[in-house]
Design an enzyme around this catalytic site. Structure first.
Site, mmCIF file in Angstrom:
data_model
loop_
_atom_site.group_PDB
_atom_site.id
_atom_site.type_symbol
_atom_site.label_atom_id
_atom_site.label_comp_id
_atom_site.label_asym_id
_atom_site.label_seq_id
_atom_site.Cartn_x
_atom_site.Cartn_y
_atom_site.Cartn_z
ATOM 1 N N ARG A 161 -0.159 -7.095 -14.191
ATOM 2 C CA ARG A 161 0.746 -5.956 -14.202
ATOM 3 C C ARG A 161 -0.078 -4.674 -14.084
ATOM 4 N NH1 ARG A 161 4.851 -6.627 -19.280
ATOM 5 N NH2 ARG A 161 4.413 -4.412 -19.452
ATOM 6 N N LYS A 215 6.699 -10.497 -27.167
ATOM 7 C CA LYS A 215 8.172 -10.418 -27.196
ATOM 8 C C LYS A 215 8.769 -11.162 -25.996
ATOM 9 C CE LYS A 215 8.395 -5.860 -27.175
ATOM 10 N NZ LYS A 215 6.967 -5.491 -27.186
ATOM 11 N N ARG A 234 13.435 1.367 -28.225
ATOM 12 C CA ARG A 234 12.027 1.752 -28.368
ATOM 13 C C ARG A 234 11.878 3.098 -29.055
ATOM 14 N NH1 ARG A 234 9.630 -1.514 -24.043
ATOM 15 N NH2 ARG A 234 7.365 -1.416 -24.119
ATOM 16 N N ARG A 291 -0.152 3.107 -24.676
ATOM 17 C CA ARG A 291 1.074 2.411 -25.073
ATOM 18 C C ARG A 291 1.089 2.171 -26.583
ATOM 19 N NH1 ARG A 291 1.998 -2.763 -21.993
ATOM 20 N NH2 ARG A 291 4.189 -2.298 -22.129
ATOM 21 N N ARG A 334 -7.289 -11.094 -21.005
ATOM 22 C CA ARG A 334 -6.412 -11.208 -19.829
ATOM 23 C C ARG A 334 -7.048 -10.577 -18.593
ATOM 24 N NH1 ARG A 334 -2.129 -10.036 -23.104
ATOM 25 N NH2 ARG A 334 -1.888 -7.894 -22.421
#
Ligand code: AMP
Length: 192
Positions: free
Chosen positions: A137, A13, A88, A148, A127
């Protein structure tokens, strides 16, 4: 033009929002970026956000609704904005409708960037392997992603039928390369 980008964590996003900023001259409103800035500032909001984000949970609706309500009232949003990370929850989606109604602002596109959970897990593992820890992060790890994703399916995915029932939801395949995803989004926007 006002746009919502929906999709699970890691769907891209933010990446697509930045492309739209460059190509369409819109402002990116990323609630995650706003919260991360609050964490860096050390404010009370930031201290709460750090705990919530590291756990992969969601901040309370009333706080997020207030943040977005204040933000879309600012002048730079007049030419249009991309919501990235908001709404959300269904409560946030309903509040957004009320906010836009009160400010007489249109909602032009609601675009879901769809990516399977397995692909998101693969992406995060890549990643983690490729990014030095200092550049990552704090919530970008496989363990937090699991939470999440649970939260996404429980609390955020129910927004999809909310917009679908209003014939507003358009879906793009987020498992394609970044440029192809951008082209799919561009086609939706161009079609009006
Ligand atoms: P993001 O950068 O959009 O992935 O957001 C990072 C984290 O910030 C999320 O996992 C949540 O903890 C928090 N967050 C961001 N946006 C919201 C929101 N609209 N409502 C509640 N929590 C949010």
């Amino acid at each position: 033009m006002n746009i919502i980008l929906l999709g699970p964590p890691g769907a891209g996003k933010g990446t697509q929002a930045k492309i739209l900023v460059n190509e369409q001259g819109l402002v990116q409103l990323s609630t995650g970026d706003m919260l991360r800035a609050a964490v860096v500032s050390g404010s009370a909001l930031g201290q709460e956000a750090k705990i919530v984000m590291d756990a992969g949970k969601l901040m309370p609706d009333d706080i997020m609704i207030q943040i977005i309500s204040d933000r879309i009232s600012q002048q730079d949003c007049e030419n249009g904005f991309i919501l990235d990370g908001f709404p959300r929850t269904t409560a946030q989606a309903e509040a957004l409708d009320r906010m836009l109604g009160a400010k007489i602002l249109p909602l032009d596109h609601v675009i879901e960037i769809s990516v399977n959970d397995t692909v998101l897990v693969d992406r995060i593992n890549i990643r983690v392997a490729e990014t030095p820890e200092a550049d990552r992060r704090d919530d970008d790890n496989a363990e937090t992603l699991k939470h999440r994703l649970e939260v996404y399916h429980e609390q955020t995915a129910p927004i999809l039928p909310y917009y679908e029932s209003r014939s507003m939801l358009k879906k793009v395949d987020g498992m394609q390369p970044i440029d192809d995803v951008s082209k799919q989004i561009e086609a939706i926007i161009t079609a009006g």
